[in-house]
Design a protein around this motif. Structure first.
Motif, PDB file in Angstrom:
ATOM      1  N   ARG A   1       6.664  -8.587  -2.566  1.00 45.61           N
ATOM      2  CA  ARG A   1       5.582  -7.912  -3.270  1.00 45.61           C
ATOM      3  C   ARG A   1       5.802  -8.010  -4.770  1.00 45.61           C
ATOM      4  NH1 ARG A   1       5.599  -2.015  -0.758  1.00 45.61           N
ATOM      5  NH2 ARG A   1       4.114  -1.725  -2.449  1.00 45.61           N
ATOM      6  N   ARG A   2       4.725  -7.855  -5.506  1.00 44.26           N
ATOM      7  CA  ARG A   2       4.822  -7.908  -6.956  1.00 44.26           C
ATOM      8  C   ARG A   2       5.614  -6.704  -7.461  1.00 44.26           C
ATOM      9  NH1 ARG A   2       0.005  -9.415 -11.171  1.00 44.26           N
ATOM     10  NH2 ARG A   2       1.334  -9.659 -12.992  1.00 44.26           N
ATOM     11  N   VAL A   3       6.525  -6.963  -8.371  1.00 42.23           N
ATOM     12  CA  VAL A   3       7.378  -5.913  -8.917  1.00 42.23           C
ATOM     13  C   VAL A   3       6.961  -5.638 -10.357  1.00 42.23           C
ATOM     14  CG1 VAL A   3       9.742  -5.227  -9.457  1.00 42.23           C
ATOM     15  CG2 VAL A   3       9.285  -6.647  -7.446  1.00 42.23           C
ATOM     16  N   HIS A   4       6.653  -4.376 -10.651  1.00 40.82           N
ATOM     17  CA  HIS A   4       6.331  -3.958 -12.016  1.00 40.82           C
ATOM     18  C   HIS A   4       7.562  -3.281 -12.611  1.00 40.82           C
ATOM     19  CE1 HIS A   4       1.868  -4.550 -11.948  1.00 40.82           C
ATOM     20  NE2 HIS A   4       2.138  -4.576 -10.657  1.00 40.82           N
ATOM     21  N   PHE A   5       7.958  -3.734 -13.771  1.00 43.15           N
ATOM     22  CA  PHE A   5       9.184  -3.246 -14.380  1.00 43.15           C
ATOM     23  C   PHE A   5       8.901  -2.154 -15.408  1.00 43.15           C
ATOM     24  CE2 PHE A   5      10.100  -7.444 -12.842  1.00 43.15           C
ATOM     25  CZ  PHE A   5      11.364  -7.321 -12.307  1.00 43.15           C
TER      26      PHE A   5
ATOM     27  N   GLY B   1       0.808  -1.206   0.000  1.00 43.21           N
ATOM     28  CA  GLY B   1       0.000   0.000   0.000  1.00 43.21           C
ATOM     29  C   GLY B   1       0.841   1.254   0.000  1.00 43.21           C
ATOM     30  N   GLN B   2       2.143   1.108   0.179  1.00 47.54           N
ATOM     31  CA  GLN B   2       3.044   2.253   0.148  1.00 47.54           C
ATOM     32  C   GLN B   2       3.857   2.205  -1.141  1.00 47.54           C
ATOM     33  OE1 GLN B   2       5.344   2.706   3.741  1.00 47.54           O
ATOM     34  NE2 GLN B   2       3.784   1.702   4.982  1.00 47.54           N
ATOM     35  N   GLY B   3       3.881   3.322  -1.870  1.00 47.41           N
ATOM     36  CA  GLY B   3       4.618   3.363  -3.116  1.00 47.41           C
ATOM     37  C   GLY B   3       6.111   3.228  -2.891  1.00 47.41           C
ATOM     38  N   THR B   4       6.740   2.428  -3.714  1.00 42.79           N
ATOM     39  CA  THR B   4       8.172   2.183  -3.551  1.00 42.79           C
ATOM     40  C   THR B   4       8.844   2.171  -4.910  1.00 42.79           C
ATOM     41  OG1 THR B   4       7.688   0.777  -1.650  1.00 42.79           O
ATOM     42  CG2 THR B   4       9.897   0.627  -2.575  1.00 42.79           C
ATOM     43  N   LEU B   5       9.958   2.843  -5.002  1.00 42.98           N
ATOM     44  CA  LEU B   5      10.742   2.854  -6.233  1.00 42.98           C
ATOM     45  C   LEU B   5      12.056   2.144  -5.953  1.00 42.98           C
ATOM     46  CD1 LEU B   5      10.744   3.957  -9.155  1.00 42.98           C
ATOM     47  CD2 LEU B   5      12.005   5.933  -8.289  1.00 42.98           C
ATOM     48  N   LEU B   6      12.262   1.007  -6.595  1.00 45.78           N
ATOM     49  CA  LEU B   6      13.499   0.248  -6.430  1.00 45.78           C
ATOM     50  C   LEU B   6      14.437   0.594  -7.579  1.00 45.78           C
ATOM     51  CD1 LEU B   6      12.028  -3.258  -5.476  1.00 45.78           C
ATOM     52  CD2 LEU B   6      12.758  -1.425  -3.959  1.00 45.78           C
ATOM     53  N   LEU B   7      15.588   1.124  -7.254  1.00 46.36           N
ATOM     54  CA  LEU B   7      16.544   1.558  -8.269  1.00 46.36           C
ATOM     55  C   LEU B   7      17.745   0.623  -8.255  1.00 46.36           C
ATOM     56  CD1 LEU B   7      16.394   5.399  -7.570  1.00 46.36           C
ATOM     57  CD2 LEU B   7      15.097   4.080  -9.245  1.00 46.36           C
ATOM     58  N   GLY B   8      17.823  -0.241  -9.246  1.00 44.52           N
ATOM     59  CA  GLY B   8      18.923  -1.187  -9.323  1.00 44.52           C
ATOM     60  C   GLY B   8      20.146  -0.578  -9.983  1.00 44.52           C
ATOM     61  N   ASN B   9      21.310  -1.038  -9.582  1.00 44.65           N
ATOM     62  CA  ASN B   9      22.544  -0.557 -10.207  1.00 44.65           C
ATOM     63  C   ASN B   9      22.700  -1.078 -11.631  1.00 44.65           C
ATOM     64  OD1 ASN B   9      23.370   0.880  -7.974  1.00 44.65           O
ATOM     65  ND2 ASN B   9      24.423  -0.869  -7.064  1.00 44.65           N
ATOM     66  N   HIS B  10      21.973  -2.131 -11.930  1.00 51.84           N
ATOM     67  CA  HIS B  10      21.988  -2.727 -13.270  1.00 51.84           C
ATOM     68  C   HIS B  10      23.409  -3.099 -13.686  1.00 51.84           C
ATOM     69  CE1 HIS B  10      20.192  -4.100 -16.793  1.00 51.84           C
ATOM     70  NE2 HIS B  10      20.243  -3.025 -17.554  1.00 51.84           N
ATOM     71  N   ILE B  11      24.076  -3.830 -12.804  1.00 52.13           N
ATOM     72  CA  ILE B  11      25.459  -4.219 -13.089  1.00 52.13           C
ATOM     73  C   ILE B  11      25.526  -5.515 -13.902  1.00 52.13           C
ATOM     74  CG2 ILE B  11      26.375  -3.059 -11.056  1.00 52.13           C
ATOM     75  CD1 ILE B  11      26.374  -5.720  -9.617  1.00 52.13           C
ATOM     76  N   SER B  12      24.373  -6.156 -14.108  1.00 52.46           N
ATOM     77  CA  SER B  12      24.344  -7.363 -14.933  1.00 52.46           C
ATOM     78  C   SER B  12      22.941  -7.524 -15.497  1.00 52.46           C
ATOM     79  CB  SER B  12      24.722  -8.600 -14.107  1.00 52.46           C
ATOM     80  OG  SER B  12      23.639  -8.993 -13.293  1.00 52.46           O
ATOM     81  N   TRP B  13      22.769  -8.520 -16.348  1.00 51.71           N
ATOM     82  CA  TRP B  13      21.456  -8.798 -16.920  1.00 51.71           C
ATOM     83  C   TRP B  13      20.617  -9.695 -16.000  1.00 51.71           C
ATOM     84  CZ3 TRP B  13      19.698  -6.002 -20.756  1.00 51.71           C
ATOM     85  CH2 TRP B  13      20.608  -5.384 -21.623  1.00 51.71           C
ATOM     86  N   LEU B  14      21.124  -9.970 -14.811  1.00 56.55           N
ATOM     87  CA  LEU B  14      20.406 -10.835 -13.877  1.00 56.55           C
ATOM     88  C   LEU B  14      19.711 -10.055 -12.771  1.00 56.55           C
ATOM     89  CD1 LEU B  14      23.010 -13.720 -13.380  1.00 56.55           C
ATOM     90  CD2 LEU B  14      20.980 -13.725 -14.832  1.00 56.55           C
ATOM     91  N   ASP B  15      19.913  -8.728 -12.728  1.00 59.94           N
ATOM     92  CA  ASP B  15      19.378  -7.974 -11.598  1.00 59.94           C
ATOM     93  C   ASP B  15      17.855  -8.049 -11.525  1.00 59.94           C
ATOM     94  OD1 ASP B  15      18.997  -6.486 -13.842  1.00 59.94           O
ATOM     95  OD2 ASP B  15      20.044  -4.697 -13.128  1.00 59.94           O
ATOM     96  N   TRP B  16      17.180  -8.097 -12.676  1.00 58.31           N
ATOM     97  CA  TRP B  16      15.715  -8.170 -12.663  1.00 58.31           C
ATOM     98  C   TRP B  16      15.242  -9.462 -11.982  1.00 58.31           C
ATOM     99  CZ3 TRP B  16      13.166 -12.226 -15.000  1.00 58.31           C
ATOM    100  CH2 TRP B  16      13.942 -13.032 -15.847  1.00 58.31           C
ATOM    101  N   ALA B  17      15.969 -10.550 -12.216  1.00 59.93           N
ATOM    102  CA  ALA B  17      15.590 -11.829 -11.611  1.00 59.93           C
ATOM    103  C   ALA B  17      15.867 -11.825 -10.111  1.00 59.93           C
ATOM    104  CB  ALA B  17      16.353 -12.969 -12.283  1.00 59.93           C
ATOM    105  N   ILE B  18      16.988 -11.245  -9.717  1.00 61.85           N
ATOM    106  CA  ILE B  18      17.355 -11.218  -8.299  1.00 61.85           C
ATOM    107  C   ILE B  18      16.335 -10.412  -7.498  1.00 61.85           C
ATOM    108  CG2 ILE B  18      19.129 -10.563  -6.655  1.00 61.85           C
ATOM    109  CD1 ILE B  18      19.881 -12.891  -8.481  1.00 61.85           C
ATOM    110  N   VAL B  19      15.920  -9.269  -8.049  1.00 61.14           N
ATOM    111  CA  VAL B  19      14.931  -8.439  -7.363  1.00 61.14           C
ATOM    112  C   VAL B  19      13.609  -9.192  -7.217  1.00 61.14           C
ATOM    113  CG1 VAL B  19      13.534  -6.350  -7.570  1.00 61.14           C
ATOM    114  CG2 VAL B  19      15.975  -6.255  -8.007  1.00 61.14           C
ATOM    115  N   GLN B  20      13.195  -9.886  -8.267  1.00 66.21           N
ATOM    116  CA  GLN B  20      11.960 -10.668  -8.208  1.00 66.21           C
ATOM    117  C   GLN B  20      12.037 -11.731  -7.124  1.00 66.21           C
ATOM    118  OE1 GLN B  20       9.030 -10.579  -9.626  1.00 66.21           O
ATOM    119  NE2 GLN B  20       9.116 -10.032 -11.768  1.00 66.21           N
ATOM    120  N   MET B  21      13.166 -12.409  -7.038  1.00 61.81           N
ATOM    121  CA  MET B  21      13.320 -13.503  -6.088  1.00 61.81           C
ATOM    122  C   MET B  21      13.300 -13.010  -4.650  1.00 61.81           C
ATOM    123  SD  MET B  21      16.278 -15.485  -8.237  1.00 61.81           S
ATOM    124  CE  MET B  21      16.861 -16.460  -6.863  1.00 61.81           C
TER     125      MET B  21
END
Length: 542
Positions: free
Chosen positions: A481-485, A457-477
């Motif tokens: 909460r559901r992550v919208h990309f 219920g609280q808005g959150t902005l997750l800012l990844g360093n994007h140091i690899s192509w795996l960061d999206w998977a790591i954040v999901q794991m």
């Protein structure tokens, strides 16, 4: 240390949970085994369903008071009083055993369940108070495992002693059987006494790390008085149930738990009669041992879930558990070997823990602190209503004297629907499961700062360093909460990927059109899908 057992008071709490489950299960086993010895298969299914209904009804009828007590008073106080009441109840049960009053002891099953219903929200709410958010999943796994060990121990001990104490010359009448095995009642009394003594050693909230006495006082003042008129008229029930549906993650978790527990209740009620009529089994110890393998499976599954949920809630376990349960239910009516049946129950138990541990943790994580008692009581309410409905269907089925194996096939059909729903409704969780399997061979996930994630219920902005192509998977794991990309529109519009991005509600953006894309997303999700606004869910900016 990331293990919840390092927290002061948690091991004592585990022993309290163990003794509570051991005593509750012990009396139920005595009643069920007595019915098994004296009734035909269809009568047995009917009466076993009634026994289970007596256990479930208090969780339905006392949903509102139990949640109120858990939120209004210190959870340790509720547990202490409940444990003290259990001592007197088990003394009455033991007296009925010696007198041969079967129906009185049968009725006391309901009274013992009342004690459990009032105790349950406080117990599960106390986990969060005791171990905090980071160790919540690990704490739930420990409680789940210990409860399963208690049920396993209770099933084995009381079934074995029941057969040992029952004389071959004893008339197959409920009263005579109870008098023969009456000393088992003292085991119930001893167990409840140990539970009571340990409950009085639990640390109160004022003694937990990071809590001040002012917090408890403020929380207690904010809770309004209990209005019996509203409770009787059902107004309080309606208000409390709305709390469950304010957060999608909570009500989805409640539904998932309800479906699994309903399947379990019917399976446990129907299998003894199935074993007696189709497999020619008449030894209650063997039958209870087969059923107990599900408890072993839940213990093993809880241990696995704990190991793979350090400092986070492992949602990838949910679809895996649903598929495992479905496979076990498919094999159950086709196997005749006791060993194989035990293996199937073991498998179903493992799958059950894969669902129970993360789903319970999700409910506790998303519930607000001043509402957690009501939400957990509401969880109990929905679960027990679902189980009662399934038991009612079972009773209706047995009154027609149809083949008991049809019930087992019906459970497989329901299990298949649960697995399908888990995949369709939670596609991102399925992806997490796949990614966890793929990445788990090379990487070990370590989550830090889980307690910094805000409540739903609280808005959150997750800012990844994007140091690899795996960061999206790591954040999901790692995220509960559901992550919208957010994605560059040129990538999003590729025809062979767009369908997948739409499935996961990806937000496409382009230079100068970011606000337009977000507004469009908000409009679509609110108008057509009924989802919450985008600003109320998590974002990961690539």
């Amino acid at each position: 240390m990331n293990n919840a057992t390092t927290v002061r008071g948690f091991v004592t709490f585990l022993w309290v949970a163990f003794m509570n489950a051991f005593v509750d299960l012990g009396h139920k086993i005595v009643v069920q085994n007595t019915l098994f010895k004296t009734l035909s298969d269809h009568q047995q299914v009917l009466m076993t369903a009634i026994v289970n209904a007596l256990i479930l009804l208090p969780f339905v009828l006392l949903f509102t008071p139990s949640g109120y007590l858990s939120d209004r008073y210190a959870k340790t106080k509720v547990m202490k009083i409940s444990a003290l009441c259990a001592v007197f109840i088990t003394l009455m049960i033991t007296f009925c055993y010696y007198q041969g009053w079967f129906y009185a002891s049968f009725a006391l099953t309901f009274i013992l369940a009342v004690q459990s219903a009032l105790y349950s929200p406080a117990k599960y709410g106390y986990i969060r108070e005791l171990v905090g958010a980071e160790k919540l999943s690990n704490g739930n796994a420990w409680v789940q495992a210990v409860s399963m060990i208690a049920i396993l121990a209770g099933s084995a001990v009381f079934s074995a002693l029941f057969e040992l104490k029952l004389s071959p010359e004893t008339p197959l009448q409920p009263g005579a059987i109870l008098q023969d095995i009456a000393p088992l009642g003292w085991l119930l009394v001893i167990g409840s006494l140990i539970e009571c003594l340990l409950a009085f050693r639990l640390p109160g909230k004022d003694h937990l790390r990071g809590h001040t006495p002012q917090d408890g006082a403020r929380h207690q003042i904010q809770e309004p008085a209990f209005i019996w008129k509203d409770y009787i008229l059902g107004k309080t029930l309606g208000r409390n149930l709305t709390l469950l549906f304010q957060e999608k993650a909570i009500w989805q978790s409640v539904i998932g738990l309800t479906l699994f527990l309903s399947i379990s209740q019917v399976m446990i009620a129907a299998f003894p009669a199935y074993a007696k009529s189709h497999l020619a089994m008449d030894n209650t110890f063997i039958i209870q041992s087969i059923i107990a393998m599900a408890i072993v499976g839940m213990m093993l599954g809880s241990s696995f879930a704990s190991k793979h949920s350090v400092n986070h809630i492992n949602l990838a376990l949910i679809p895996s558990g649903a598929l495992i349960i479905c496979a076990g239910l498919f094999l159950l009516p086709q196997v005749t070997s006791s060993v194989l049946l035990g293996g199937i129950f073991l498998t179903i138990g493992i799958g059950g823990s894969f669902m129970l541990v993360p789903l319970n943790a999700l409910i506790q994580f998303h519930a607000k602190e001043d509402q957690i008692g009501k939400i957990l009581a509401g969880n109990n309410f929905i679960q027990n209503v679902g189980m009662l409905l399934c038991l009612a269907v079972t009773v209706a089925f047995t009154t027609q004297e149809l083949d008991v194996s049809y019930i087992l096939w019906g459970l497989f059909g329901l299990g298949a629907l649960v697995a399908l729903a888990a995949i369709i409704l939670l596609p991102e969780v399925l992806v997490r499961s796949v990614m966890t399997k793929l990445l788990g061979h090379k990487y070990r996930l370590q989550v830090l700062g889980f307690n910094n994630l805000p409540e739903a219920g609280q808005g959150t902005l997750l800012l990844g360093n994007h140091i690899s192509w795996l960061d999206w998977a790591i954040v999901q794991m790692a995220s509960p909460r559901r992550v919208h990309f957010v994605m560059d529109q040129t990538i999003y519009q590729r025809w062979y990927l767009k369908w997948l991005f739409d499935l996961f509600q990806v937000v496409p953006i382009a230079p100068g059109k970011s606000r337009e894309a977000l507004n469009k997303k908000i409009s679509r999700t609110h108008t057509f899908k009924g989802w919450i606004y985008l600003w109320r869910v998590s974002l990961f900016w690539r």
